[in-house]
Design a protein around this motif. Structure first.
Motif, PDB file in Angstrom:
ATOM      1  N   ALA A  58       0.570  -1.075  -0.544  1.00 30.66           N
ATOM      2  CA  ALA A  58       0.265   0.177  -0.170  1.00 30.66           C
ATOM      3  C   ALA A  58       0.401   0.919  -0.055  1.00 30.66           C
ATOM      4  N   PHE A  59       2.111   1.350  -0.056  1.00 35.49           N
ATOM      5  CA  PHE A  59       3.012   2.347   0.383  1.00 35.49           C
ATOM      6  C   PHE A  59       4.606   1.935  -0.746  1.00 35.49           C
ATOM      7  N   LYS A  60       4.919   3.234  -0.726  1.00 37.72           N
ATOM      8  CA  LYS A  60       6.565   3.242  -1.328  1.00 37.72           C
ATOM      9  C   LYS A  60       7.061   3.104  -0.723  1.00 37.72           C
ATOM     10  N   LYS A  61       8.594   3.248  -0.858  1.00 35.05           N
ATOM     11  CA  LYS A  61       9.591   3.632  -0.018  1.00 35.05           C
ATOM     12  C   LYS A  61       9.740   3.831   1.354  1.00 35.05           C
ATOM     13  N   VAL A  62       9.819   2.609   2.066  1.00 34.25           N
ATOM     14  CA  VAL A  62       8.908   1.985   3.538  1.00 34.25           C
ATOM     15  C   VAL A  62       9.914   2.071   4.061  1.00 34.25           C
ATOM     16  N   ARG A  63       9.782   2.825   5.131  1.00 32.43           N
ATOM     17  CA  ARG A  63      10.961   1.797   6.950  1.00 32.43           C
ATOM     18  C   ARG A  63      10.008   1.036   7.563  1.00 32.43           C
TER      19      ARG A  63
END
Length: 466
Positions: free
Chosen positions: A363-368
Protein backbone atom coordinates in the motif's frame (compact mmCIF):
# COMPACT_ATOMS: atom_id res chain seq x y z
CA UNK A 1 -28.05 -8.49 26.85
CA UNK A 2 -29.40 -11.49 24.92
CA UNK A 3 -30.83 -13.97 27.48
CA UNK A 4 -29.89 -17.51 26.46
CA UNK A 5 -32.86 -19.72 25.61
CA UNK A 6 -33.32 -23.44 26.02
CA UNK A 7 -31.55 -24.10 29.33
CA UNK A 8 -34.02 -22.87 31.96
CA UNK A 9 -33.49 -24.75 35.22
CA UNK A 10 -30.41 -26.59 33.86
CA UNK A 11 -26.76 -26.39 34.80
CA UNK A 12 -24.49 -25.13 32.04
CA UNK A 13 -20.71 -25.21 32.45
CA UNK A 14 -18.67 -22.20 31.28
CA UNK A 15 -14.96 -22.75 30.68
CA UNK A 16 -12.86 -19.58 30.39
CA UNK A 17 -13.92 -16.40 32.15
CA UNK A 18 -12.61 -13.66 29.91
CA UNK A 19 -14.88 -11.22 28.09
CA UNK A 20 -16.90 -13.83 26.20
CA UNK A 21 -17.04 -16.32 29.07
CA UNK A 22 -18.37 -13.85 31.63
CA UNK A 23 -20.88 -12.50 29.11
CA UNK A 24 -22.05 -16.07 28.46
CA UNK A 25 -22.47 -16.70 32.18
CA UNK A 26 -24.52 -13.51 32.58
CA UNK A 27 -26.71 -14.33 29.57
CA UNK A 28 -27.26 -17.90 30.78
CA UNK A 29 -28.31 -16.59 34.18
CA UNK A 30 -30.67 -14.10 32.51
CA UNK A 31 -32.22 -17.06 30.67
CA UNK A 32 -32.79 -18.84 34.03
CA UNK A 33 -30.00 -21.37 33.55
CA UNK A 34 -27.52 -22.13 36.34
CA UNK A 35 -23.95 -21.32 35.17
CA UNK A 36 -21.15 -23.44 36.62
CA UNK A 37 -17.92 -21.58 35.89
CA UNK A 38 -14.22 -22.37 35.75
CA UNK A 39 -10.97 -20.73 34.70
CA UNK A 40 -7.43 -21.84 35.53
CA UNK A 41 -6.61 -18.22 36.40
CA UNK A 42 -7.53 -17.47 40.05
CA UNK A 43 -7.98 -13.77 39.28
CA UNK A 44 -10.58 -14.58 36.62
CA UNK A 45 -12.43 -16.82 39.06
CA UNK A 46 -12.42 -14.05 41.66
CA UNK A 47 -14.07 -11.66 39.20
CA UNK A 48 -16.76 -14.24 38.41
CA UNK A 49 -17.38 -15.01 42.07
CA UNK A 50 -17.66 -11.28 42.78
CA UNK A 51 -20.64 -11.28 40.40
CA UNK A 52 -22.21 -14.16 42.29
CA UNK A 53 -21.26 -17.01 39.97
CA UNK A 54 -20.30 -20.42 41.32
CA UNK A 55 -16.83 -21.59 40.29
CA UNK A 56 -16.22 -25.34 40.35
CA UNK A 57 -13.13 -27.23 39.21
CA UNK A 58 -14.47 -29.05 36.16
CA UNK A 59 -11.48 -31.43 36.16
CA UNK A 60 -12.88 -33.30 39.13
CA UNK A 61 -14.39 -36.73 38.59
CA UNK A 62 -18.15 -36.55 38.04
CA UNK A 63 -18.14 -32.81 37.29
CA UNK A 64 -20.29 -33.32 34.18
CA UNK A 65 -22.85 -35.71 35.67
CA UNK A 66 -25.56 -33.02 35.84
CA UNK A 67 -24.29 -30.58 33.18
CA UNK A 68 -26.47 -29.94 30.10
CA UNK A 69 -23.82 -28.23 27.92
CA UNK A 70 -20.25 -26.93 28.13
CA UNK A 71 -19.61 -23.41 26.79
CA UNK A 72 -15.98 -22.88 25.79
CA UNK A 73 -14.18 -19.57 25.28
CA UNK A 74 -12.50 -19.10 21.86
CA UNK A 75 -8.86 -19.41 22.94
CA UNK A 76 -9.32 -22.86 24.49
CA UNK A 77 -8.48 -25.76 22.10
CA UNK A 78 -11.05 -28.52 21.80
CA UNK A 79 -9.41 -30.72 19.15
CA UNK A 80 -6.00 -29.62 17.84
CA UNK A 81 -3.18 -29.58 18.72
CA UNK A 82 -4.68 -31.35 21.77
CA UNK A 83 -8.08 -30.88 23.41
CA UNK A 84 -8.20 -29.11 26.73
CA UNK A 85 -8.64 -31.79 29.46
CA UNK A 86 -11.96 -30.30 30.56
CA UNK A 87 -13.29 -30.32 26.98
CA UNK A 88 -12.11 -33.93 26.64
CA UNK A 89 -13.90 -34.85 29.87
CA UNK A 90 -17.14 -33.26 28.64
CA UNK A 91 -16.98 -35.14 25.35
CA UNK A 92 -16.23 -38.39 27.19
CA UNK A 93 -19.30 -37.79 29.34
CA UNK A 94 -21.45 -37.16 26.25
CA UNK A 95 -21.98 -33.48 27.10
CA UNK A 96 -22.42 -31.18 24.04
CA UNK A 97 -19.78 -28.49 23.60
CA UNK A 98 -20.71 -25.04 22.26
CA UNK A 99 -19.57 -21.42 22.45
CA UNK A 100 -21.13 -17.98 22.87
CA UNK A 101 -21.67 -17.64 19.12
CA UNK A 102 -23.82 -20.76 19.09
CA UNK A 103 -25.78 -19.46 22.10
CA UNK A 104 -26.33 -16.13 20.33
CA UNK A 105 -27.77 -17.63 17.16
CA UNK A 106 -30.14 -19.91 19.07
CA UNK A 107 -31.32 -17.05 21.32
CA UNK A 108 -31.36 -13.82 19.25
CA UNK A 109 -34.84 -14.12 17.73
CA UNK A 110 -37.79 -13.29 19.95
CA UNK A 111 -41.62 -13.33 19.78
CA UNK A 112 -41.62 -9.52 19.53
CA UNK A 113 -40.20 -9.90 16.02
CA UNK A 114 -43.70 -10.88 14.86
CA UNK A 115 -44.73 -7.25 15.36
CA UNK A 116 -41.82 -5.74 13.41
CA UNK A 117 -42.22 -4.39 9.88
CA UNK A 118 -38.69 -5.65 9.14
CA UNK A 119 -37.04 -8.35 11.30
CA UNK A 120 -33.50 -7.79 12.58
CA UNK A 121 -30.75 -9.06 10.30
CA UNK A 122 -27.32 -10.50 11.06
CA UNK A 123 -24.23 -10.01 8.87
CA UNK A 124 -21.32 -12.29 9.83
CA UNK A 125 -17.79 -11.65 8.51
CA UNK A 126 -14.96 -14.18 8.54
CA UNK A 127 -11.67 -14.71 6.70
CA UNK A 128 -7.95 -14.44 7.40
CA UNK A 129 -7.21 -10.75 6.85
CA UNK A 130 -9.41 -7.68 6.77
CA UNK A 131 -12.39 -9.09 8.63
CA UNK A 132 -12.18 -6.50 11.42
CA UNK A 133 -11.99 -3.62 8.95
CA UNK A 134 -14.76 -5.12 6.80
CA UNK A 135 -17.07 -5.62 9.79
CA UNK A 136 -16.36 -2.14 11.15
CA UNK A 137 -16.86 -0.63 7.69
CA UNK A 138 -20.23 -2.36 7.24
CA UNK A 139 -21.29 -1.07 10.65
CA UNK A 140 -20.13 2.45 9.74
CA UNK A 141 -22.02 2.42 6.43
CA UNK A 142 -25.22 1.21 8.07
CA UNK A 143 -24.98 3.82 10.83
CA UNK A 144 -24.29 6.62 8.35
CA UNK A 145 -27.31 5.43 6.33
CA UNK A 146 -29.52 5.82 9.39
CA UNK A 147 -29.90 2.10 10.14
CA UNK A 148 -29.79 0.90 13.73
CA UNK A 149 -26.68 -1.30 13.89
CA UNK A 150 -24.53 -3.05 16.50
CA UNK A 151 -20.97 -4.35 16.08
CA UNK A 152 -20.00 -7.46 18.03
CA UNK A 153 -18.12 -10.75 18.13
CA UNK A 154 -14.38 -10.62 17.72
CA UNK A 155 -14.64 -6.82 17.61
CA UNK A 156 -16.75 -4.39 19.59
CA UNK A 157 -19.02 -5.98 22.20
CA UNK A 158 -19.43 -9.65 23.07
CA UNK A 159 -22.29 -11.20 21.09
CA UNK A 160 -24.38 -11.86 24.19
CA UNK A 161 -23.71 -8.37 25.57
CA UNK A 162 -25.55 -6.56 22.78
CA UNK A 163 -29.09 -5.20 22.95
CA UNK A 164 -32.03 -7.21 21.62
CA UNK A 165 -32.71 -6.53 17.95
CA UNK A 166 -35.08 -3.70 17.07
CA UNK A 167 -37.35 -3.25 14.07
CA UNK A 168 -35.13 -3.19 10.96
CA UNK A 169 -31.90 -3.30 12.97
CA UNK A 170 -28.70 -5.07 11.92
CA UNK A 171 -26.07 -6.90 13.95
CA UNK A 172 -22.62 -7.06 12.33
CA UNK A 173 -20.42 -9.86 13.66
CA UNK A 174 -16.72 -10.41 13.10
CA UNK A 175 -16.09 -14.14 13.59
CA UNK A 176 -12.70 -15.81 13.87
CA UNK A 177 -12.03 -19.43 12.93
CA UNK A 178 -11.91 -20.21 16.66
CA UNK A 179 -15.53 -19.04 16.88
CA UNK A 180 -16.94 -20.56 13.71
CA UNK A 181 -15.37 -24.00 14.18
CA UNK A 182 -17.30 -24.80 17.38
CA UNK A 183 -20.61 -22.91 17.25
CA UNK A 184 -23.51 -25.38 17.09
CA UNK A 185 -25.78 -22.76 15.50
CA UNK A 186 -24.68 -20.45 12.67
CA UNK A 187 -27.55 -18.72 10.88
CA UNK A 188 -26.56 -15.28 9.55
CA UNK A 189 -28.68 -13.54 6.92
CA UNK A 190 -25.55 -12.40 5.06
CA UNK A 191 -22.20 -14.15 5.41
CA UNK A 192 -18.90 -12.65 4.20
CA UNK A 193 -15.66 -14.50 3.40
CA UNK A 194 -12.85 -11.98 2.85
CA UNK A 195 -9.85 -14.16 1.93
CA UNK A 196 -7.71 -17.03 3.18
CA UNK A 197 -4.00 -17.22 3.99
CA UNK A 198 -2.04 -19.44 6.41
CA UNK A 199 -2.76 -18.63 10.07
CA UNK A 200 -3.51 -20.55 13.28
CA UNK A 201 -2.39 -23.75 11.53
CA UNK A 202 -1.45 -25.53 14.75
CA UNK A 203 -4.94 -24.93 16.13
CA UNK A 204 -6.59 -26.35 12.98
CA UNK A 205 -4.02 -29.03 12.03
CA UNK A 206 -3.16 -27.34 8.74
CA UNK A 207 -4.79 -25.31 5.98
CA UNK A 208 -7.53 -27.86 5.35
CA UNK A 209 -8.77 -27.65 8.92
CA UNK A 210 -8.44 -23.88 8.92
CA UNK A 211 -10.54 -23.55 5.76
CA UNK A 212 -13.06 -26.05 7.11
CA UNK A 213 -13.54 -23.89 10.21
CA UNK A 214 -14.26 -20.82 8.05
CA UNK A 215 -16.47 -22.79 5.66
CA UNK A 216 -18.83 -23.81 8.47
CA UNK A 217 -20.32 -20.30 8.51
CA UNK A 218 -21.65 -20.94 5.00
CA UNK A 219 -22.23 -24.70 4.98
CA UNK A 220 -23.95 -24.85 8.38
CA UNK A 221 -25.61 -21.47 8.28
CA UNK A 222 -27.19 -21.37 4.84
CA UNK A 223 -27.16 -17.55 4.61
CA UNK A 224 -29.63 -15.81 2.30
CA UNK A 225 -26.67 -14.10 0.63
CA UNK A 226 -22.97 -14.97 0.63
CA UNK A 227 -20.23 -12.46 -0.21
CA UNK A 228 -17.14 -14.43 -1.22
CA UNK A 229 -13.63 -13.19 -1.97
CA UNK A 230 -12.48 -15.44 -4.82
CA UNK A 231 -8.85 -14.37 -5.26
CA UNK A 232 -7.67 -17.54 -3.49
CA UNK A 233 -8.56 -21.05 -4.58
CA UNK A 234 -10.49 -21.73 -1.40
CA UNK A 235 -12.79 -18.75 -1.96
CA UNK A 236 -13.35 -19.72 -5.59
CA UNK A 237 -14.20 -23.25 -4.48
CA UNK A 238 -16.57 -22.00 -1.78
CA UNK A 239 -18.42 -19.71 -4.20
CA UNK A 240 -18.76 -22.61 -6.62
CA UNK A 241 -20.17 -24.85 -3.92
CA UNK A 242 -22.78 -22.32 -2.83
CA UNK A 243 -24.03 -21.17 -6.23
CA UNK A 244 -26.64 -23.18 -8.15
CA UNK A 245 -25.44 -21.74 -11.45
CA UNK A 246 -23.60 -18.83 -13.09
CA UNK A 247 -26.56 -16.46 -12.68
CA UNK A 248 -27.28 -17.32 -9.03
CA UNK A 249 -27.14 -13.91 -7.35
CA UNK A 250 -27.36 -15.35 -3.86
CA UNK A 251 -23.55 -15.47 -4.17
CA UNK A 252 -21.75 -12.15 -4.67
CA UNK A 253 -18.21 -12.73 -5.87
CA UNK A 254 -15.50 -10.22 -4.89
CA UNK A 255 -12.03 -9.68 -6.37
CA UNK A 256 -9.19 -7.17 -6.34
CA UNK A 257 -7.09 -9.26 -8.74
CA UNK A 258 -9.18 -9.11 -11.90
CA UNK A 259 -12.33 -7.90 -13.56
CA UNK A 260 -15.24 -10.26 -12.96
CA UNK A 261 -17.69 -11.02 -15.74
CA UNK A 262 -20.74 -13.18 -16.23
CA UNK A 263 -24.48 -13.14 -15.53
CA UNK A 264 -24.19 -13.29 -11.74
CA UNK A 265 -23.48 -10.61 -9.13
CA UNK A 266 -19.89 -9.34 -8.88
CA UNK A 267 -18.02 -6.57 -7.09
CA UNK A 268 -14.37 -5.95 -7.94
CA UNK A 269 -11.71 -3.25 -7.68
CA UNK A 270 -9.13 -2.43 -10.35
CA UNK A 271 -6.65 0.46 -10.28
CA UNK A 272 -8.49 2.03 -7.36
CA UNK A 273 -12.00 1.85 -8.82
CA UNK A 274 -14.74 -0.31 -7.34
CA UNK A 275 -17.27 -1.69 -9.83
CA UNK A 276 -20.49 -3.61 -9.30
CA UNK A 277 -21.94 -5.75 -12.08
CA UNK A 278 -25.22 -7.61 -11.93
CA UNK A 279 -26.77 -9.68 -14.72
CA UNK A 280 -24.02 -8.48 -17.04
CA UNK A 281 -24.66 -4.77 -16.46
CA UNK A 282 -22.83 -2.24 -14.35
CA UNK A 283 -24.86 -1.24 -11.30
CA UNK A 284 -22.39 0.96 -9.44
CA UNK A 285 -18.90 2.47 -9.45
CA UNK A 286 -16.79 4.22 -6.77
CA UNK A 287 -13.38 5.87 -6.97
CA UNK A 288 -11.58 4.52 -3.88
CA UNK A 289 -8.29 6.32 -4.42
CA UNK A 290 -9.11 9.41 -2.38
CA UNK A 291 -10.57 7.58 0.63
CA UNK A 292 -7.92 8.13 3.30
CA UNK A 293 -9.35 5.57 5.72
CA UNK A 294 -8.89 2.75 3.19
CA UNK A 295 -5.35 2.88 1.73
CA UNK A 296 -4.00 0.07 -0.44
CA UNK A 297 -5.38 -2.84 -2.43
CA UNK A 298 -6.08 -4.90 0.68
CA UNK A 299 -8.38 -2.16 1.97
CA UNK A 300 -10.00 -1.96 -1.45
CA UNK A 301 -10.86 -5.63 -0.99
CA UNK A 302 -12.40 -4.76 2.38
CA UNK A 303 -14.36 -1.94 0.72
CA UNK A 304 -15.66 -4.33 -1.96
CA UNK A 305 -16.79 -6.87 0.64
CA UNK A 306 -18.49 -4.23 2.78
CA UNK A 307 -20.11 -2.65 -0.29
CA UNK A 308 -21.48 -6.05 -1.40
CA UNK A 309 -22.86 -6.86 2.05
CA UNK A 310 -24.64 -3.51 2.27
CA UNK A 311 -25.98 -3.85 -1.27
CA UNK A 312 -27.37 -7.25 -0.20
CA UNK A 313 -29.41 -5.35 2.40
CA UNK A 314 -30.70 -2.96 -0.26
CA UNK A 315 -28.58 0.15 0.36
CA UNK A 316 -28.03 2.37 -2.68
CA UNK A 317 -24.51 2.70 -4.17
CA UNK A 318 -24.34 6.46 -3.56
CA UNK A 319 -25.33 6.05 0.10
CA UNK A 320 -22.50 3.56 0.50
CA UNK A 321 -20.04 5.81 -1.33
CA UNK A 322 -20.80 8.77 0.94
CA UNK A 323 -20.22 6.59 4.03
CA UNK A 324 -16.90 5.26 2.69
CA UNK A 325 -15.52 8.79 2.52
CA UNK A 326 -16.27 9.40 6.19
CA UNK A 327 -14.81 6.10 7.43
CA UNK A 328 -11.98 6.91 9.87
CA UNK A 329 -10.27 3.52 9.80
CA UNK A 330 -9.51 1.21 12.72
CA UNK A 331 -6.61 1.55 15.14
CA UNK A 332 -3.65 -0.72 14.34
CA UNK A 333 -4.85 -1.39 10.78
CA UNK A 334 -3.12 0.85 8.22
CA UNK A 335 -3.67 3.66 10.74
CA UNK A 336 -2.00 6.87 9.63
CA UNK A 337 -0.84 8.46 12.88
CA UNK A 338 1.16 11.42 11.54
CA UNK A 339 2.43 13.11 8.38
CA UNK A 340 5.33 15.39 9.25
CA UNK A 341 8.08 16.79 7.03
CA UNK A 342 6.94 14.72 4.07
CA UNK A 343 7.22 11.48 6.08
CA UNK A 344 4.14 9.36 6.82
CA UNK A 345 3.90 7.21 9.97
CA UNK A 346 1.58 4.18 9.77
CA UNK A 347 0.59 1.70 12.47
CA UNK A 348 -0.47 -1.71 11.11
CA UNK A 349 0.26 -3.79 14.20
CA UNK A 350 -2.66 -6.07 13.23
CA UNK A 351 -0.51 -7.36 10.33
CA UNK A 352 0.36 -10.41 12.41
CA UNK A 353 1.03 -12.83 9.54
CA UNK A 354 3.06 -12.78 6.34
CA UNK A 355 0.13 -12.24 3.97
CA UNK A 356 -1.29 -9.25 5.88
CA UNK A 357 2.20 -7.68 6.12
CA UNK A 358 2.71 -8.09 2.38
CA UNK A 359 -0.57 -6.29 1.74
CA UNK A 360 0.38 -3.49 4.10
CA UNK A 361 3.75 -3.06 2.40
CA UNK A 362 2.15 -2.97 -1.05
CA UNK A 363 0.00 0.00 0.00
CA UNK A 364 3.01 2.31 0.35
CA UNK A 365 6.22 3.16 -1.51
CA UNK A 366 9.68 3.70 -0.01
CA UNK A 367 9.01 2.02 3.33
CA UNK A 368 11.08 2.16 6.49
CA UNK A 369 9.68 -1.11 7.82
CA UNK A 370 9.40 -1.95 11.52
CA UNK A 371 8.81 -5.70 11.69
CA UNK A 372 9.42 -8.84 13.72
CA UNK A 373 8.04 -10.66 16.72
CA UNK A 374 7.03 -14.23 17.39
CA UNK A 375 7.26 -16.03 14.04
CA UNK A 376 4.33 -18.12 12.87
CA UNK A 377 4.52 -21.48 11.10
CA UNK A 378 5.99 -21.28 7.61
CA UNK A 379 8.65 -18.64 8.29
CA UNK A 380 8.92 -15.21 6.71
CA UNK A 381 10.72 -15.86 3.41
CA UNK A 382 7.59 -14.93 1.43
CA UNK A 383 8.05 -11.35 2.65
CA UNK A 384 10.89 -10.97 0.18
CA UNK A 385 8.30 -10.47 -2.54
CA UNK A 386 7.93 -6.93 -1.20
CA UNK A 387 11.65 -6.09 -1.22
CA UNK A 388 11.21 -3.37 -3.86
CA UNK A 389 9.03 -1.32 -1.51
CA UNK A 390 11.40 -1.58 1.46
CA UNK A 391 14.21 0.94 1.86
CA UNK A 392 15.28 -0.70 5.11
CA UNK A 393 13.83 -3.07 7.74
CA UNK A 394 14.14 -2.45 11.47
CA UNK A 395 13.59 -5.77 13.22
CA UNK A 396 12.20 -6.15 16.74
CA UNK A 397 11.46 -9.12 18.97
CA UNK A 398 13.34 -11.84 20.79
CA UNK A 399 13.91 -13.61 17.45
CA UNK A 400 15.03 -10.42 15.68
CA UNK A 401 18.37 -11.76 14.43
CA UNK A 402 16.83 -14.89 12.88
CA UNK A 403 13.98 -12.84 11.39
CA UNK A 404 16.43 -10.37 9.83
CA UNK A 405 18.56 -13.15 8.32
CA UNK A 406 15.56 -14.36 6.28
CA UNK A 407 15.03 -10.94 4.64
CA UNK A 408 16.67 -9.89 1.38
CA UNK A 409 16.09 -6.24 2.22
CA UNK A 410 18.70 -4.26 4.13
CA UNK A 411 17.84 -5.05 7.76
CA UNK A 412 18.93 -3.68 11.12
CA UNK A 413 18.45 -5.78 14.27
CA UNK A 414 16.95 -3.44 16.84
CA UNK A 415 15.16 -5.86 19.21
CA UNK A 416 13.10 -3.16 20.98
CA UNK A 417 10.38 -0.92 19.57
CA UNK A 418 12.09 2.14 21.00
CA UNK A 419 15.34 1.49 19.12
CA UNK A 420 13.54 0.53 15.90
CA UNK A 421 11.43 3.70 15.85
CA UNK A 422 14.40 5.90 16.77
CA UNK A 423 16.54 4.49 13.96
CA UNK A 424 13.74 4.50 11.37
CA UNK A 425 12.82 8.11 12.12
CA UNK A 426 16.46 9.17 12.05
CA UNK A 427 16.95 7.55 8.62
CA UNK A 428 13.61 8.50 7.01
CA UNK A 429 13.56 10.99 4.14
CA UNK A 430 10.67 13.05 2.69
CA UNK A 431 8.44 10.87 0.54
CA UNK A 432 9.03 7.78 2.67
CA UNK A 433 6.74 5.91 5.09
CA UNK A 434 7.69 4.55 8.50
CA UNK A 435 5.45 1.49 8.74
CA UNK A 436 4.85 -0.96 11.55
CA UNK A 437 3.72 -4.21 9.88
CA UNK A 438 5.25 -6.95 12.06
CA UNK A 439 4.35 -10.12 10.07
CA UNK A 440 4.49 -11.93 13.41
CA UNK A 441 2.62 -12.39 16.64
CA UNK A 442 3.24 -9.99 19.51
CA UNK A 443 3.43 -12.38 22.45
CA UNK A 444 7.22 -12.44 22.79
CA UNK A 445 7.19 -8.81 23.98
CA UNK A 446 3.56 -7.70 24.34
CA UNK A 447 0.25 -9.02 25.65
CA UNK A 448 -1.46 -8.42 22.29
CA UNK A 449 -1.13 -6.62 18.96
CA UNK A 450 -3.00 -3.60 20.34
CA UNK A 451 -0.37 -3.04 23.02
CA UNK A 452 2.38 -3.35 20.41
CA UNK A 453 0.66 -0.79 18.17
CA UNK A 454 0.14 1.60 21.07
CA UNK A 455 3.85 1.36 21.89
CA UNK A 456 4.76 2.22 18.28
CA UNK A 457 2.36 5.19 18.28
CA UNK A 458 3.70 6.45 21.62
CA UNK A 459 7.32 6.17 20.44
CA UNK A 460 6.61 8.07 17.22
CA UNK A 461 4.62 10.84 18.87
CA UNK A 462 7.18 11.29 21.64
CA UNK A 463 9.97 11.80 19.12
CA UNK A 464 7.91 14.13 16.97
CA UNK A 465 7.48 16.35 20.03
CA UNK A 466 11.18 16.42 20.87
Amino acid sequence: MIPVKGFSGQKVAVLGLGRSGLAAARALHAGKAEPVCWDDNPAARELAEAEGFVCTDLCRHGSFDDIATLIVSPGIPHLYPDPNPIVAAALEAGVPVDNDIGLFFRSFAGPEWNNYDSPPRVIAVTGSNGKSTTAALIHHILTEAGREAQLAGNIGRGVLDIDPGGDGSVVVLELSSYQTELARALTPDVAVFTNLSPDHLDRHAGMGGYFAAKRRLFAEGGPDRAVIGIDEKEGAFLAGQLAEGRADDRVIRVSVARKLTGPGWQVFARKGFLSEYRKGRQAGSIDLRGITGLPGAHNHQNACSAYAACRALGLAPRVIEDALHSYPGLPHRSQIIAEVGGITYVNDSKATNVDSALKALSAFKKVRWVCGGLEKEGGVAALNAATDQVVKAYVIGREAANFAMQLKADALVCTTMSEAVEQAMKDAQPGETVLLAPAAASFDQYDNFEQRGEDFVAEVRQRLLE
